[in-house]
Design an enzyme around this catalytic site. Structure first.
Site, mmCIF file in Angstrom:
data_model
loop_
_atom_site.group_PDB
_atom_site.id
_atom_site.type_symbol
_atom_site.label_atom_id
_atom_site.label_comp_id
_atom_site.label_asym_id
_atom_site.label_seq_id
_atom_site.Cartn_x
_atom_site.Cartn_y
_atom_site.Cartn_z
ATOM 1 N N GLU A 51 0.819 -1.215 0.000
ATOM 2 C CA GLU A 51 0.000 0.000 0.000
ATOM 3 C C GLU A 51 0.855 1.267 0.000
ATOM 4 O O GLU A 51 1.884 1.340 0.670
ATOM 5 C CB GLU A 51 -0.887 -0.014 1.249
ATOM 6 C CG GLU A 51 -1.900 1.105 1.311
ATOM 7 C CD GLU A 51 -3.028 0.751 2.255
ATOM 8 O OE1 GLU A 51 -4.011 0.142 1.817
ATOM 9 O OE2 GLU A 51 -2.919 1.084 3.446
ATOM 10 N N LYS A 53 0.745 4.648 1.490
ATOM 11 C CA LYS A 53 0.030 5.216 2.642
ATOM 12 C C LYS A 53 0.923 6.258 3.308
ATOM 13 O O LYS A 53 1.828 5.925 4.063
ATOM 14 C CB LYS A 53 -0.269 4.051 3.610
ATOM 15 C CG LYS A 53 -1.027 4.385 4.860
ATOM 16 C CD LYS A 53 -1.263 3.101 5.678
ATOM 17 C CE LYS A 53 -2.183 3.323 6.843
ATOM 18 N NZ LYS A 53 -2.390 2.095 7.647
ATOM 19 N N LYS A 113 -8.136 2.669 -2.274
ATOM 20 C CA LYS A 113 -8.479 2.506 -0.867
ATOM 21 C C LYS A 113 -9.095 3.818 -0.395
ATOM 22 O O LYS A 113 -8.389 4.799 -0.164
ATOM 23 C CB LYS A 113 -7.202 2.158 -0.091
ATOM 24 C CG LYS A 113 -7.429 1.547 1.248
ATOM 25 C CD LYS A 113 -7.275 0.059 1.140
ATOM 26 C CE LYS A 113 -7.489 -0.787 2.370
ATOM 27 N NZ LYS A 113 -7.600 -0.260 3.661
ATOM 28 N N GLU A 162 -14.632 -5.357 2.747
ATOM 29 C CA GLU A 162 -13.888 -5.426 4.017
ATOM 30 C C GLU A 162 -14.819 -5.695 5.194
ATOM 31 O O GLU A 162 -15.843 -5.037 5.347
ATOM 32 C CB GLU A 162 -13.147 -4.103 4.231
ATOM 33 C CG GLU A 162 -12.356 -4.082 5.528
ATOM 34 C CD GLU A 162 -11.548 -2.803 5.663
ATOM 35 O OE1 GLU A 162 -10.659 -2.564 4.819
ATOM 36 O OE2 GLU A 162 -11.816 -2.040 6.605
ATOM 37 N N ASN A 183 -10.225 -7.127 8.147
ATOM 38 C CA ASN A 183 -9.341 -6.113 8.712
ATOM 39 C C ASN A 183 -8.983 -6.488 10.157
ATOM 40 O O ASN A 183 -9.867 -6.655 10.997
ATOM 41 C CB ASN A 183 -9.983 -4.713 8.640
ATOM 42 C CG ASN A 183 -8.910 -3.631 8.643
ATOM 43 O OD1 ASN A 183 -7.803 -3.844 9.141
ATOM 44 N ND2 ASN A 183 -9.234 -2.475 8.094
ATOM 45 N N GLU A 214 -5.885 -8.018 6.267
ATOM 46 C CA GLU A 214 -5.479 -6.610 6.165
ATOM 47 C C GLU A 214 -5.005 -6.051 7.511
ATOM 48 O O GLU A 214 -5.631 -6.310 8.536
ATOM 49 C CB GLU A 214 -6.675 -5.739 5.750
ATOM 50 C CG GLU A 214 -7.338 -6.087 4.443
ATOM 51 C CD GLU A 214 -8.564 -5.188 4.241
ATOM 52 O OE1 GLU A 214 -9.524 -5.652 3.619
ATOM 53 O OE2 GLU A 214 -8.564 -4.029 4.722
ATOM 54 N N SER A 215 -3.938 -5.259 7.444
ATOM 55 C CA SER A 215 -3.483 -4.380 8.535
ATOM 56 C C SER A 215 -2.648 -5.046 9.634
ATOM 57 O O SER A 215 -2.907 -6.173 10.046
ATOM 58 C CB SER A 215 -4.665 -3.697 9.254
ATOM 59 O OG SER A 215 -5.463 -2.996 8.349
#
Ligand SMILES: O=C(O)c1ccccc1NCC(=O)[C@H](O)[C@H](O)COP(=O)(O)O
Length: 264
Positions: A51, A53, A113, A162, A183, A214-215
């Site tokens: 990503e 970010k 995103k 998500e 997530n 994710e994350s």
């Protein structure tokens, strides 16, 4: 008092009103979209969606001055399956210009995103060069989720739906989402817990959807945990944006897919 996520969504609703009043047209991007789903189905190793970010509400500034084009080339050369670009300005210091700059230099699927609540944002994402959009189940009614999912598909975009909890999972399954992201970050409290992928992953796999974790992933062990929970891919932002050796980080994060979780 509302959460930061609530305020982001309120801001997005205002943004949509402004977009609609501005009569700005988002011309169709003259390209054939790239399929993330196809790339995931063919993969031997867990797919890495890296990503772009610059900043985030939970971390503040991460690496605000990086050049999106140069970072995207590094991601692509290191083996990324897809690139995610945060396009929200206020919370993430991102922009659609960032997405366009990534589109100009790589031929990988790009995930826009953002916090999508209306079709006009999908037109804008497509116009900037996105192949995949994010739909966050917790901020949409199941009816709106279905509507946005159908609309995106009708213009050739794939959707990463998500989820964070059981209620979100039910919405994603109700609309037969083919690609579901779990997530690990609770977007209301910002708490991160990899166990979330382990808890919800088996339900996603049972329904036959492809799973992205994710994350919050920082180590090879985190990627291995996601893989063991049935993930076909991982979405990683901060760790790549702060890595001083992106190629090496990719090498460390190359983990085989756990095949028997992907069959049957
Ligand atoms: O990252 C945040 O602080 C955040 C806050 C509110 C809504 C969304 C947020 N993040 C979006 C993401 O889902 C992540 O950027 C993405 O999964 C990568 O996470 P990480 O690897 O932890 O940077």
């Amino acid at each position: 008092m509302g959460t930061i996520l609530d305020s982001i969504i309120e801001r997005k609703k205002t943004e949509v009103e402004v977009l609609k009043k501005a009569t700005e047209v988002f011309p169709d991007f003259p390209y054939k979209t790239r399929s993330l789903i196809k790339a995931l189905r063919g993969a031997e190793d867990i797919a890495i969606i890296s990503e772009f970010k610059r900043a985030s509400p939970s971390k503040g500034d991460i690496n605000i001055d990086l050049d999106p084009g140069q970072q995207a080339i590094l991601y692509a050369e290191s083996g990324a399956t897809a690139i995610s670009v945060l396009t929200d300005q206020k919370g993430f210091k991102g922009s659609f210009d960032d997405l366009r700059k990534v589109r100009e230099v790589v031929d990988l699927p790009i995930l826009c995103k953002d916090f999508i609540v209306d079709e006009i944002q999908i037109d804008r994402a497509r116009s900037a060069g996105a192949d995949v959009i994010l739909l966050i189940a917790s901020v949409l009614s199941v009816g709106k989720l279905a509507e946005l999912h159908t609309y995106a598909s009708s213009i050739g975009l794939e959707c990463l739906v998500e989820i964070h909890d059981q209620t979100d999972l039910e919405k994603a399954l109700e609309i037969n989402a083919a690609l579901i992201g779990i997530n690990n970050r609770n977007l209301k409290t910002f708490e991160v817990n990899m166990e979330n992928t382990e808890k919800l992953g088996p339900h996603v796999k049972k329904a036959g959807a492809l799973l992205i974790s994710e994350s919050g992933m920082k180590t090879r062990e985190d990627i291995a945990r996601a893989s063991a929970a049935g993930a076909s891919g991982v979405l990683i932002g901060e760790t790549f944006m702060t890595s001083s050796d992106i190629k090496n980080t990719f090498t460390q994060f190359t983990v085989p897919i756990v095949r028997d979780l992907h069959e049957g």
